[in-house]
Design an enzyme around this catalytic site. Structure first.
Site, mmCIF file in Angstrom:
data_model
loop_
_atom_site.group_PDB
_atom_site.id
_atom_site.type_symbol
_atom_site.label_atom_id
_atom_site.label_comp_id
_atom_site.label_asym_id
_atom_site.label_seq_id
_atom_site.Cartn_x
_atom_site.Cartn_y
_atom_site.Cartn_z
ATOM 1 N N GLY A 1 0.817 -1.220 0.000
ATOM 2 C CA GLY A 1 0.000 0.000 0.000
ATOM 3 C C GLY A 1 0.841 1.256 0.000
ATOM 4 O O GLY A 1 0.423 2.306 0.494
ATOM 5 N N GLY B 1 -1.718 7.345 1.091
ATOM 6 C CA GLY B 1 -2.097 7.445 2.499
ATOM 7 C C GLY B 1 -1.009 7.047 3.479
ATOM 8 O O GLY B 1 0.130 7.534 3.414
ATOM 9 N N GLY C 1 -4.918 -1.794 2.160
ATOM 10 C CA GLY C 1 -6.226 -2.160 2.666
ATOM 11 C C GLY C 1 -7.295 -1.398 1.921
ATOM 12 O O GLY C 1 -7.006 -0.415 1.235
ATOM 13 N N TYR D 1 -15.547 -5.062 7.373
ATOM 14 C CA TYR D 1 -14.303 -4.324 7.657
ATOM 15 C C TYR D 1 -13.825 -4.619 9.082
ATOM 16 O O TYR D 1 -12.648 -4.948 9.299
ATOM 17 C CB TYR D 1 -14.532 -2.822 7.465
ATOM 18 C CG TYR D 1 -13.282 -1.992 7.640
ATOM 19 C CD1 TYR D 1 -12.331 -1.915 6.627
ATOM 20 C CD2 TYR D 1 -13.026 -1.307 8.827
ATOM 21 C CE1 TYR D 1 -11.159 -1.163 6.789
ATOM 22 C CE2 TYR D 1 -11.866 -0.561 8.997
ATOM 23 C CZ TYR D 1 -10.952 -0.493 7.969
ATOM 24 O OH TYR D 1 -9.787 0.241 8.133
#
Ligand code: NAI
Length: 255
Positions: free
Chosen positions: A8, A12, A71, A153
């Site tokens: 990732g 972010g 994620g 989630y």
């Protein structure tokens, strides 16, 4: 120079972790769907295998760090995808790269969980047991049947947190530290998408941390960098909340 793989890494929290570890002198092998050293789709078993193989090639089989940030949030296209990326996309990378970490120097791995992992009921959901048992098809089928993205989630984050803690003992025997960082709301595209979503926007806006604001990716990255460093050599198997006080507010009696 320590070599750290980061999933990732393009956005972010993962992008902030990549920047801070690069600044601290690490060689970063970023893994993401685009704009990364390793391009891979962690939502499929084949994508995860390809990611592991590419990382092993780029690090010559020796890795000093692994940080799993990739994620998807509650606005993901399907509930099954949430489980596939957030649980299996992490657990299979941990399994696939453990051998390389065991050969590293002061090796440390870290999973980005979530304060959502403490959501009431996540522990008892049947999909949680299926994830922990490695049954991706079964867990995803249950998640699709439920079709409640916030439950999927929370379960994905609860299960991956429990899996990381299960690994604490065997990984210590291999000399690898492993911790979980559980953020509250952090200003990233994932969080913005939930704020903008008609189903979840109001609830997310109304759930304000005691400190009165959401976090910045850099604040999470600073904690990750510390936990990955030798200064944190005795921190292992821990779940560290970084949430402006959200967890303390919601469940003061649990710690
Ligand atoms: P983000 O959306 O900014 O970054 C997520 C990254 O994961 C993106 O670069 C994306 O391309 C990558 N990714 C997603 N699916 C992938 C796939 N199938 N294969 C490969 N890469 C994939 O989101 P953010 O907020 O930085 O999220 C990072 C982690 O932090 C996630 O695990 C998230 O659940 C967690 N988290 C985020 C919070 C927040 O408020 N932003 C709060 C608590 C946890």
């Amino acid at each position: 120079m320590p070599v750290t793989a980061i999933t990732g890494s393009a956005s972010g929290i993962g992008a902030a972790v990549s920047a801070v570890l690069r600044a601290a002198g690490h060689r970063v092998i970023g893994i993401d769907r685009a704009n990364a050293e390793v391009l891979a789709d962690l939502s499929t078993a084949a994508g995860r295998e390809a990611a592991v193989a590419a990382v092993l090639e780029q690090c010559n089989g020796v890795l000093d760090g692994l940080v799993c940030c990739a994620g998807v949030g509650v606005t993901a296209p399907s509930c099954g995808l949430i489980l596939s990326v957030n649980y299996f996309g992490v657990s299979q990378l941990l399994d696939g790269l453990a051998g390389a970490l065991a050969k590293g120097s002061n090796p440390a791995a870290l999973v980005i969980g979530s304060v959502a992992s403490t959501q009431a009921g996540a522990e008892q959901q049947p999909m949680t047991e299926l994830m922990l048992g490695g049954d991706e098809a079964g867990a995803c089928a249950l998640a699709e049947g439920l079709a409640q993205a916030h439950v999927a989630y929370a379960c994905s984050k609860y299960a991956i947190t429990q899996q990381a803690r299960r690994l604490a003992k065997p990984w210590a025997e291999r000399g690898i530290r492993l911790n979980v960082v559980a953020p509250g709301a952090v200003q990233t595209p994932l969080h913005q998408a939930s704020l903008d979503d008609a189903r979840f926007g109001k609830a997310v806006r109304d759930f304000v941390a005691p400190l009165g604001r959401s976090g910045r990716p850099e604040e999470i990255a600073a904690l990750v960098a510390f936990l990955q460093s030798t200064q944190a050599a005795f921190i292992h198997g821990s779940v560290v909340f970084i949430d402006g006080g959200m967890d303390a507010m919601v469940r003061p009696q649990r710690f």
